[in-house]
Write an enzyme that holds these catalytic residues in place. Structure first.
Site, PDB file in Angstrom:
ATOM      1  N   GLY A   1       2.595  -6.079  21.508  1.00 19.85           N
ATOM      2  CA  GLY A   1       3.293  -6.844  22.532  1.00 19.85           C
ATOM      3  C   GLY A   1       2.371  -7.790  23.288  1.00 19.85           C
TER       4      GLY A   1
ATOM      5  N   GLY B   1       2.851   0.108  21.926  1.00 18.17           N
ATOM      6  CA  GLY B   1       3.312  -1.273  22.142  1.00 18.17           C
ATOM      7  C   GLY B   1       2.158  -2.254  22.018  1.00 18.17           C
TER       8      GLY B   1
ATOM      9  N   VAL C   1       1.337  -7.823  26.528  1.00 13.72           N
ATOM     10  CA  VAL C   1       0.282  -7.161  27.308  1.00 13.72           C
ATOM     11  C   VAL C   1      -0.588  -6.295  26.395  1.00 13.72           C
ATOM     12  CG1 VAL C   1      -0.227  -5.646  29.252  1.00 13.72           C
ATOM     13  CG2 VAL C   1       1.781  -7.125  29.344  1.00 13.72           C
TER      14      VAL C   1
ATOM     15  N   LYS D   1      14.597  -7.772  40.508  1.00  7.31           N
ATOM     16  CA  LYS D   1      14.447  -7.806  39.043  1.00  7.31           C
ATOM     17  C   LYS D   1      15.802  -8.180  38.466  1.00  7.31           C
ATOM     18  CE  LYS D   1      11.371  -6.473  35.810  1.00  7.31           C
ATOM     19  NZ  LYS D   1       9.918  -6.525  35.770  1.00  7.31           N
TER      20      LYS D   1
HETATM   21  P1  NAD Z   1       6.621  -7.177  24.880  1.00  8.55           P
HETATM   22  O1  NAD Z   1       8.069  -7.141  24.560  1.00  8.55           O
HETATM   23  O2  NAD Z   1       5.844  -8.384  24.536  1.00  8.55           O
HETATM   24  O3  NAD Z   1       5.869  -5.933  24.208  1.00  8.55           O
HETATM   25  C1  NAD Z   1       6.415  -4.668  24.098  1.00  8.55           C
HETATM   26  C2  NAD Z   1       5.969  -4.145  22.728  1.00  8.55           C
HETATM   27  O4  NAD Z   1       6.395  -2.773  22.647  1.00  8.55           O
HETATM   28  C3  NAD Z   1       6.625  -4.878  21.552  1.00  8.55           C
HETATM   29  O5  NAD Z   1       5.636  -5.264  20.617  1.00  8.55           O
HETATM   30  C4  NAD Z   1       7.586  -3.850  20.982  1.00  8.55           C
HETATM   31  O6  NAD Z   1       7.763  -3.977  19.573  1.00  8.55           O
HETATM   32  C5  NAD Z   1       6.886  -2.557  21.334  1.00  8.55           C
HETATM   33  N1  NAD Z   1       7.740  -1.372  21.359  1.00  8.55           N
HETATM   34  C6  NAD Z   1       9.011  -1.240  21.808  1.00  8.55           C
HETATM   35  N2  NAD Z   1       9.428   0.030  21.649  1.00  8.55           N
HETATM   36  C7  NAD Z   1       8.371   0.703  21.115  1.00  8.55           C
HETATM   37  C8  NAD Z   1       8.180   2.058  20.731  1.00  8.55           C
HETATM   38  N3  NAD Z   1       9.142   2.976  20.859  1.00  8.55           N
HETATM   39  N4  NAD Z   1       6.971   2.429  20.230  1.00  8.55           N
HETATM   40  C9  NAD Z   1       5.978   1.508  20.074  1.00  8.55           C
HETATM   41  N5  NAD Z   1       6.111   0.207  20.412  1.00  8.55           N
HETATM   42  C10 NAD Z   1       7.303  -0.183  20.920  1.00  8.55           C
HETATM   43  O7  NAD Z   1       6.521  -6.834  26.452  1.00  8.55           O
HETATM   44  P2  NAD Z   1       5.282  -7.052  27.401  1.00  8.55           P
HETATM   45  O8  NAD Z   1       5.515  -8.274  28.204  1.00  8.55           O
HETATM   46  O9  NAD Z   1       4.023  -6.862  26.654  1.00  8.55           O
HETATM   47  O10 NAD Z   1       5.476  -5.820  28.426  1.00  8.55           O
HETATM   48  C11 NAD Z   1       5.182  -4.501  28.030  1.00  8.55           C
HETATM   49  C12 NAD Z   1       5.511  -3.537  29.175  1.00  8.55           C
HETATM   50  O11 NAD Z   1       4.726  -3.893  30.310  1.00  8.55           O
HETATM   51  C13 NAD Z   1       6.968  -3.576  29.655  1.00  8.55           C
HETATM   52  O12 NAD Z   1       7.358  -2.304  30.085  1.00  8.55           O
HETATM   53  C14 NAD Z   1       6.937  -4.515  30.841  1.00  8.55           C
HETATM   54  O13 NAD Z   1       7.977  -4.292  31.750  1.00  8.55           O
HETATM   55  C15 NAD Z   1       5.596  -4.154  31.429  1.00  8.55           C
HETATM   56  N6  NAD Z   1       5.009  -5.221  32.222  1.00  8.55           N
HETATM   57  C16 NAD Z   1       4.759  -6.431  31.655  1.00  8.55           C
HETATM   58  C17 NAD Z   1       4.186  -7.431  32.419  1.00  8.55           C
HETATM   59  C18 NAD Z   1       3.842  -8.771  31.820  1.00  8.55           C
HETATM   60  O14 NAD Z   1       3.086  -9.514  32.467  1.00  8.55           O
HETATM   61  N7  NAD Z   1       4.324  -9.100  30.638  1.00  8.55           N
HETATM   62  C19 NAD Z   1       3.875  -7.197  33.782  1.00  8.55           C
HETATM   63  C20 NAD Z   1       4.115  -5.930  34.320  1.00  8.55           C
HETATM   64  C21 NAD Z   1       4.693  -4.952  33.524  1.00  8.55           C
END
Ligand code: NAD
Length: 355
Positions: free
Chosen positions: A183, A180, A185, A80
């Protein structure tokens, strides 16, 4: 800042600290294990308060990728990277190109992709400097944004937990609190849940970003600080890690915790604390592997959506095995999952050493 003595060091094979004065790049790449193949995992772009915070994040995340990849039975290891967001103005394309040079310096031991704060366009900048990058928006085998596939895997995980709790896969009326939800996902997950008949209570940093979900899915928007207190069946963390911690655990009223965020448990003991409270926990790295499965589809070449679908079904089977063992042995599901992952990694290391 200690490195070898760091509590999450866990015998990382390599850690690369990369800086570039011209672009302001400050990045750390963690290669936890290459026992099953080149390490692979996303790049996070985040405003860290300190380099110690960035190191802590990358070490926990790269170990998690080893566990995730081995549990999804993918022929890749765990790695990572994190880029500390520069303060003030910066040239994004140049910054990600500088990061690409750092990835290239590892000669293929690490393959990067998107994580929080990083887009497929950023990966195109990285691609100018290295071929060890996936999640590209264009090209022969391009798999694009992994988030929809991650969301599908998480949805399947939630549905499997619901089946355990209620005896039925029917999600009608099941209430899910999504943290979240605006976001990448979180948004796709809300779509799956709503389509399956679940009711949603959602939170994000800026409630205005959730209006679309309210209009489209009838989701109830709550302040981000009260998402833990909701009367719901499932809590789905889809923001950042360590959200199940001593300050939040007693506020949970749910029967299940299952979401996309990596490292949801602030520490291993939190798994036991959830178990004591009768809350079923779907280990994060097991059900959020959809994105890396999608990325693997790109690494294999000739992207095949059917292969991806088969692997997603495999995640559900693995989750079932973990939850069965946890129940039969009366142990926390995170401990059982970690044990299974470590045993598989040890087998791979032995096989690699004797090859
Ligand atoms: P992203 O940045 O698009 O979404 C994260 C969302 O969380 C954002 O909208 C942000 O404003 C919100 N957020 C941050 N702090 C917050 C809080 N305290 N309370 C409420 N909302 C809050 O990221 P993503 O790609 O959707 O990933 C989300 C999580 O899933 C991460 O932990 C990431 O590591 C994990 N993940 C993502 C993927 C992927 O395919 N994108 C794969 C595996 C794991």
């Amino acid at each position: 800042m200690s490195v070898f003595e760091h509590p999450s060091f866990d015998n990382h094979e390599k850690i690369l600290f990369a800086t570039d004065e011209k672009t302001g790049l400050k990045a750390i790449i963690g290669v936890h294990s290459t026992a099953r193949g080149p390490s692979c995992g996303g790049c996070r772009f985040w405003s860290y308060d300190s380099s110690a915070d960035a190191l802590n994040d990358v070490l926990r995340l790269s170990q998690g990728m080893s566990y995730k990849n081995v549990m999804a039975d993918l022929p890749i290891g765990g790695g990572k990277s994190v880029i500390m967001k520069p303060k003030g103005e910066f040239d994004r394309d140049a910054l990600f190109q500088a990061f690409g040079r750092a990835v290239e310096a590892l000669n293929g031991d690490y393959i990067t992709a998107e994580d929080v704060g990083v887009s497929p366009t950023d990966m195109m900048s990285v691609h100018k400097m290295t071929s060890h990058v996936t999640g590209l928006p264009e090209g022969k085998a391009a798999s694009g944004d992994p988030s929809p596939v991650t969301a599908e895997g998480v949805f399947r995980g939630i549905r499997a937990c619901v089946k355990r709790a209620t005896g039925s896969e029917d999600m009608t009326g099941i209430r899910v609190a999504v943290q979240g939800a605006a976001g990448h996902v979180g948004s796709y997950l809300c779509g799956h849940l709503s389509k399956a008949g679940a009711s949603l209570v959602i939170a994000d940093m800026d409630p205005a970003s959730l209006q679309k979900h309210h209009d489209e899915f009838g989701a109830m928007i709550v302040d981000k600080d009260v998402i833990y207190d909701q009367d719901a069946d499932v809590f789905a963390p889809c923001a950042l890690g360590s959200v199940i911690n001593p300050d939040t655990i007693d506020r949970l009223k749910v029967k299940m915790v299952a979401g996309a965020a990596n490292n949801q448990l602030a520490n291993l003991e939190m798994g036991g604390e959830l178990q004591k409270r009768g809350i079923l926990y779907a280990p994060d790295y097991v059900i959020n592997a959809g994105g890396i499965i999608n990325v693997m589809g790109e690494i294999r070449g000739n992207f095949d959506p059917e292969w991806v679908k088969g692997k997603l079904a495999g995640l559900e089977a693995t989750l079932g095995e973990i939850l069965d063992r946890a129940e039969n042995e009366g142990r926390p599901s995170n401990v059982v999952a970690d044990e299974m992952a470590r045993a598989r990694l040890e087998d791979a290391a032995v096989a690699k050493a004797s090859a």
